[in-house]
Write an enzyme that holds these catalytic residues in place. Structure first.
Site, PDB file in Angstrom:
ATOM      1  N   ASP A 258      10.317  14.894 -42.919  1.00 39.70           N
ATOM      2  CA  ASP A 258      10.786  13.508 -42.850  1.00 39.70           C
ATOM      3  C   ASP A 258      10.114  12.860 -41.657  1.00 39.70           C
ATOM      4  OD1 ASP A 258      12.514  13.966 -44.990  1.00 39.70           O
ATOM      5  OD2 ASP A 258      14.161  14.568 -43.685  1.00 39.70           O
TER       6      ASP A 258
ATOM      7  N   ASP B 117      19.310  13.579 -55.327  1.00 44.00           N
ATOM      8  CA  ASP B 117      20.019  13.859 -54.079  1.00 44.00           C
ATOM      9  C   ASP B 117      21.446  14.223 -54.477  1.00 44.00           C
ATOM     10  OD1 ASP B 117      17.794  13.229 -52.611  1.00 44.00           O
ATOM     11  OD2 ASP B 117      18.356  11.138 -52.327  1.00 44.00           O
TER      12      ASP B 117
END
Lengths: 196, 488
Positions: free
Chosen positions: B368, B249
């Site tokens: 997600d 990330d």
């Protein structure tokens, strides 16, 4: 060892150039037919459509240049669609002749598994291109492949066996992406660079 | 690995009972019609249960077995076989084998008589288990012997196969009991039964030592599993390795890690991390640009460029991709595949457009998902906002539109190290043919196994676990391999 990498607009040339350099080659990126015809070691990359790739080769006289180079004794490595271009014919949307440097035809995967194949696959291989490859798993992205080619030196299975690599004298082709296959892929490139 | 269709018969029809309850019956019609619709090939094994006989002890569906045997099916018949005469009835009707349950567990002398008369190769021992205890008499009571004793006795009689059913899983469509089959210590060839409800279940069972087949009932009848597809997947299962994917990330050119997408901390240089991961055996690398504001996009592209220049494995990049031009810029910077999330939910056509422009192999749907009541909802804006779209349905639709793979993140589990959301994974992997990358929640090596084995994921992704060096990629691959899951 100098390697001439054919600068096709339908290929990811930068990645292969980087992998060839890491494998020890001095890389010349070129689309000049004269330079290609006189090269000692040639790499023909390609992604996407066989038809578009073949069209680009013929329109620029590079098909003849490649054949001339091979006749003179150059060694050649086709990668992915570059590998498919080596064959007599591809059945991608109709029939399109290839370079005819190795025997066989390219077909769409016929099995029940999702197409394109995207990912690693285990390869059963032999011959100098695979010398010292400890773990024969390579990265593939393809919907089409040659099946049971007479000059096959490596085979894999995706809902049925297909030809993962070929060799006919000085002409090599790999259906997988050596530049994305980590150490095993770099080893294959190193073997091609060292092959006389 | 034998994939064996199972038909429960009652009153001449194919039926299903929910958890063995005769008051809870679903009827599917006559056996011939059902078999034709399932494309069961001549020479295939077929499992038949005479439900009336299992209740009364008297076989009634012998005519059906006779008819099906003449179609060239290799039938194994069972249901309440408690005597040699009863067993003989099935063999006389043309069954290849009989499946003996209660008697195998509770009356060894009767089992011996049947084996002596019919031959051990015509007998399959059926053992039904609930909470580790063998159940008999239509699952009504505990057997006198333990599972280990029953297995040993069956083996001593020269019987080669045991059909082992986990009662709590049967007909529930939540997957078989992998832990049970893995725990069995026996030389018998095990046929697994109960809960097989996705093709990945068949593949996963085939990877467990001793398991030589599985019986599928309701999942075939309800079209959750296509027989031909299941057989094709089983045939290639060992050639195509499952992948372990570390995720970086990245924000403003640095690797960071968030817990539940909120608290964020610095974890290093992306190029260093990427090179370490490839050396450890990573099969692919994912970079998610979690800032991805317009101002920072140039930084993200530069990060992708730098990482791709030092990497010889596939690179997938996501975060803030809104247009075909964003997509193209990332591919040009060196990404092999680009993940789209929020923008695709707002404009699903973006998936089709990118697939047409760059090829299906370049498109990854990043979904997600968050539990909302009894379903999962697709979230937007880094998991912060609900889209109102059902996550499972969205993944199915994205496959149709042209995505090559799905990166499925459980927002609830992300950063918690409490394990992947297996229910979410099963819900998606059982409705799409393309690969699903499991993401969110990995905390130990077993979690990775479960995501692949029970969840049906074709790849497992983790971020903080690998950053913090709690586990190395090598540790994970070694464990998966020891569990029979092929890795590179």
């Amino acid at each position: 060892m100098k390697v001439s990498l054919i600068d096709s607009p339908v290929a990811n040339v930068a990645n292969i150039a980087r992998a060839l350099r890491t494998a020890g080659a001095e890389v010349e990126i070129t689309s000049d037919p004269i330079a290609i015809a006189n090269a000692q070691k040639l790499v023909l990359p390609g992604v996407g459509s066989f038809i578009a790739a073949m069209q680009w080769l013929t329109e620029n006289g590079i098909d003849h240049a490649i054949r001339d180079a091979v006749k003179r004794g150059a060694s050649l490595l086709g990668v992915c669609v570059g590998h498919q271009l080596l064959f007599d014919l591809s059945h991608e949307m109709g029939s399109t002749p290839g370079l005819g440097l190795v025997k066989g035809e390219v077909h769409k995967f016929g099995g029940i598994l999702p197409v394109p194949q995207i990912g690693w696959n285990r390869v059963a291989a032999n011959g100098p291109l695979f010398d010292g490859v400890e773990n024969g798993v390579f990265y593939f992205v393809n919907s089409y492949a040659a099946m049971n080619a007479p000059d096959e030196i490596a085979r894999a299975d995706y809902g049925g066996p297909f030809t993962a690599a070929v060799q006919r004298e000085r002409v090599f082709g790999v259906q997988f992406h050596p530049e994305k296959s980590s150490a095993a892929g770099l080893r294959v490139l190193r073997n091609f660079i060292a092959w006389m | 690995m034998d994939v064996i269709p199972s038909l429960d018969l009652l009153g001449g029809n194919v039926v299903r009972l929910l958890r063995g309850d005769f008051a809870n019956v679903t009827t599917y019609g006559d056996p011939e019609t059902v078999l034709d619709s399932l494309d069961v090939l001549v020479g295939s094994r077929l499992h038949i249960v005479d439900l009336e006989a299992s209740r009364s002890g008297h076989p009634v569906e012998t005519n059906i077995v006779r008819r099906l045997a003449t179609r060239g099916l290799r039938i194994q018949a069972g249901g309440g076989i408690r005597s040699l005469d009863h067993a003989r009835t099935w063999i006389d009707a043309g069954a290849e084998k009989v499946v003996i349950g209660t008697v195998a567990a509770d009356a060894p002398e009767v089992l011996r008589t049947i084996v002596d008369d019919l031959g051990a190769d015509r007998v399959i021992a059926a053992i039904d288990i609930r909470d580790g205890v063998v159940r008999v008499g239509g699952w009504e009571r505990d057997a006198k012997s333990s599972l280990a004793e029953v297995l040993r006795r069956v083996e001593e009689l020269g019987i080669g196969e045991a059909l082992i059913t986990d009662i709590s899983k049967d007909g529930a469509m939540r997957g078989p009991s992998f832990a049970l089959y893995r725990s069995l210590r026996t030389n018998l060839r095990i046929i697994a039964s109960g809960g097989v409800s996705a093709i990945s279940d068949v593949v996963s069972l085939g990877r467990i030592a001793n398991v030589s087949g599985c019986v599928i009932g309701r999942a075939l009848l309800d079209r959750r599993i296509d027989l031909a597809e299941a057989k094709a997947r089983v045939a290639t299962t060992n050639a195509i390795p499952e992948r372990v994917i570390p995720c970086l990330d990245v924000r403003d050119g640095r690797v960071v890690k968030g817990v539940n997408f909120v608290d964020v901390r610095d974890a290093g240089d992306p190029v260093e991390c990427a090179m370490r991961y490839e050396a450890e055996g990573a099969d692919e690398l994912v970079i998610l640009d979690i800032s991805a504001t317009d101002a920072n996009r140039a930084t993200a592209l530069d990060t992708v460029r730098r990482v791709s220049e030092s990497l010889f494995i596939p690179l997938t990049v996501g975060g803030g991709v809104r247009t075909i031009e964003d997509f193209r810029a990332l591919l040009r910077a060196g990404a092999d595949r680009v993940a789209i999330n929020t923008a695709a939910l707002r404009n699903p056509q973006l998936i089709a457009d990118c697939a047409r422009e760059f090829g299906v192999q370049a498109v990854v749907l990043s979904c997600d998902a968050k539990r909302t009541g009894d379903h999962f909802e697709a979230m937007v804006r880094s998991g912060k906002e609900s889209s109102g779209v059902d996550a499972v349905e969205w993944c199915r639709r994205a496959e149709e539109l042209g995505t090559g793979e799905i990166l499925l993140t459980s927002v609830d589990r992300d950063g918690t190290n409490s394990g992947y959301d297996i229910e979410l994974l099963r819900a998606v992997t059982s409705v799409v043919k393309i690969g699903v990358i499991a993401s969110g929640g990995a905390g130990n090596v077993e979690h990775f196994r479960d995501a692949i084995e029970a969840g049906g994921a074709r790849a497992v992704l983790a971020a903080s676990l690998f950053h913090d060096r709690k586990l190395s990629i090598g540790d994970v691959k070694q464990f998966l391999s020891s569990e029979g899951i092929p890795v590179r």
